[in-house]
Design a protein around this motif. Structure first.
Motif, short mmCIF file in Angstrom:
data_model
loop_
_atom_site.label_atom_id
_atom_site.label_comp_id
_atom_site.label_asym_id
_atom_site.label_seq_id
_atom_site.Cartn_x
_atom_site.Cartn_y
_atom_site.Cartn_z
N HIS A 1 23.39 -26.09 5.07
CA HIS A 1 23.16 -27.45 5.58
C HIS A 1 24.23 -27.74 6.64
O HIS A 1 25.41 -27.58 6.38
CB HIS A 1 23.28 -28.40 4.38
CG HIS A 1 23.14 -29.84 4.70
ND1 HIS A 1 23.39 -30.81 3.77
CD2 HIS A 1 22.77 -30.51 5.81
CE1 HIS A 1 23.20 -32.00 4.29
NE2 HIS A 1 22.83 -31.84 5.54
N ARG B 1 25.22 -30.36 10.32
CA ARG B 1 24.97 -31.66 10.97
C ARG B 1 25.32 -31.56 12.45
O ARG B 1 26.25 -30.88 12.85
CB ARG B 1 25.84 -32.71 10.28
CG ARG B 1 25.55 -34.13 10.70
CD ARG B 1 26.24 -35.14 9.79
NE ARG B 1 25.61 -35.09 8.48
CZ ARG B 1 26.28 -35.13 7.33
NH1 ARG B 1 27.59 -35.20 7.31
NH2 ARG B 1 25.64 -35.07 6.18
N ASP C 1 20.78 -34.08 10.24
CA ASP C 1 20.98 -32.98 9.29
C ASP C 1 19.90 -31.92 9.44
O ASP C 1 18.72 -32.23 9.58
CB ASP C 1 20.96 -33.53 7.86
CG ASP C 1 22.14 -34.42 7.57
OD1 ASP C 1 23.26 -34.02 7.88
OD2 ASP C 1 21.94 -35.53 7.02
N TYR C 2 20.35 -30.65 9.35
CA TYR C 2 19.46 -29.51 9.49
C TYR C 2 19.78 -28.47 8.43
O TYR C 2 20.89 -28.45 7.89
CB TYR C 2 19.61 -28.87 10.87
CG TYR C 2 19.23 -29.79 12.00
CD1 TYR C 2 17.92 -29.87 12.45
CD2 TYR C 2 20.19 -30.61 12.61
CE1 TYR C 2 17.57 -30.73 13.47
CE2 TYR C 2 19.84 -31.47 13.63
CZ TYR C 2 18.53 -31.54 14.05
OH TYR C 2 18.18 -32.39 15.07
N GLY C 3 18.81 -27.61 8.16
CA GLY C 3 19.02 -26.53 7.21
C GLY C 3 18.44 -25.23 7.73
O GLY C 3 17.44 -25.22 8.45
N ASN D 1 25.87 -25.98 1.15
CA ASN D 1 24.65 -25.23 0.90
C ASN D 1 23.94 -25.85 -0.29
O ASN D 1 24.53 -26.57 -1.07
CB ASN D 1 24.94 -23.74 0.68
CG ASN D 1 25.87 -23.50 -0.47
OD1 ASN D 1 26.56 -24.38 -0.91
ND2 ASN D 1 25.89 -22.29 -0.96
N SER D 2 22.66 -25.58 -0.37
CA SER D 2 21.84 -26.15 -1.43
C SER D 2 20.60 -25.29 -1.59
O SER D 2 20.54 -24.19 -1.05
CB SER D 2 21.46 -27.60 -1.07
OG SER D 2 20.89 -28.25 -2.18
N ILE E 1 16.72 -33.77 5.77
CA ILE E 1 17.22 -32.49 6.28
C ILE E 1 16.05 -31.72 6.91
O ILE E 1 15.12 -31.33 6.21
CB ILE E 1 17.87 -31.65 5.17
CG1 ILE E 1 19.02 -32.42 4.52
CG2 ILE E 1 18.36 -30.31 5.73
CD1 ILE E 1 19.60 -31.76 3.28
N MET F 1 14.38 -28.63 8.09
CA MET F 1 14.51 -27.19 7.86
C MET F 1 13.99 -26.45 9.09
O MET F 1 12.86 -26.68 9.52
CB MET F 1 13.73 -26.79 6.60
CG MET F 1 14.21 -27.49 5.33
SD MET F 1 15.98 -27.25 4.98
CE MET F 1 16.00 -25.51 4.64
#
Length: 178
Positions: free
Chosen positions: A45, A47, A53-55, A134-135, A165, A167
């Motif tokens: 994750h 920013r 926010d991006y993943g 991370n997630s 977020i 993706m």
């Protein structure tokens, strides 16, 4: 309070209702567990501009670097930050702010965060403002990605995780650059 609880426990109808509710809640909880079609994937994750926010799924990530200097490359496209020396090899760095059209202040500091990704035989670095952590996510549970006026940009997103977020579809992003 204890008096009300003891009356509920003594009332057979109340006890039956509570047992039914407990069974329904337990069934709902097991429905939410991942299955083969609903498996979880790790992602990093990050920013941009302190607000977006991006993943990126771990399956395309090689490593994360913190570098002091990115060498500029003359006459390169705006979305190329430059290159860095990665263990003796030149690594092209993509400016994610430019690529995703994110405006905002550039964070202060001497160090840059680079997420090194690999798709096929291509290895590139993604220059991001801030690493959040991370997630895990489930592709099946992603909300649809918003449509963009630019059809090419729409393919850059797989979907939205937890309502905030975005993706990223790394193979699509890298494919458009090649």
């Amino acid at each position: 309070m204890n008096n009300a609880l003891s009356k509920l426990q003594q009332d057979p109808l109340a006890r039956e209702i509570l047992q039914l509710r407990a069974k329904e809640l337990a069934a709902q909880h097991t429905d939410e567990q991942p299955t083969e079609h609903h498996s979880l994937e790790d992602f990093i994750h990050f920013r941009l501009a302190g607000k977006e926010d991006y993943g990126i799924p771990y399956d395309v990530i090689e490593e994360v670097l913190v570098v002091n200097r990115i060498a500029k490359v003359p006459c390169s496209p705006a979305h190329i930050s430059g290159v860095v020396n990665r263990r003796g090899d030149m690594l092209t760095i993509i400016n994610m702010r430019q690529l995703l059209h994110v405006a905002g202040d550039i964070p202060a500091g001497d160090q840059s965060h680079i997420i090194v990704i690999k798709t096929g035989t291509l290895l590139v670095g993604l220059h991001v403002d801030e690493l959040v952590g991370n997630s895990m996510f489930s592709r099946a549970a992603l909300a649809p990605a918003p449509q963009s006026a630019n059809a090419k940009d729409s393919n850059y997103f797989v979907g939205i995780h937890m309502g905030r977020i975005s993706m990223l579809n790394i193979p699509s992003i890298i494919g458009d650059m090649g």
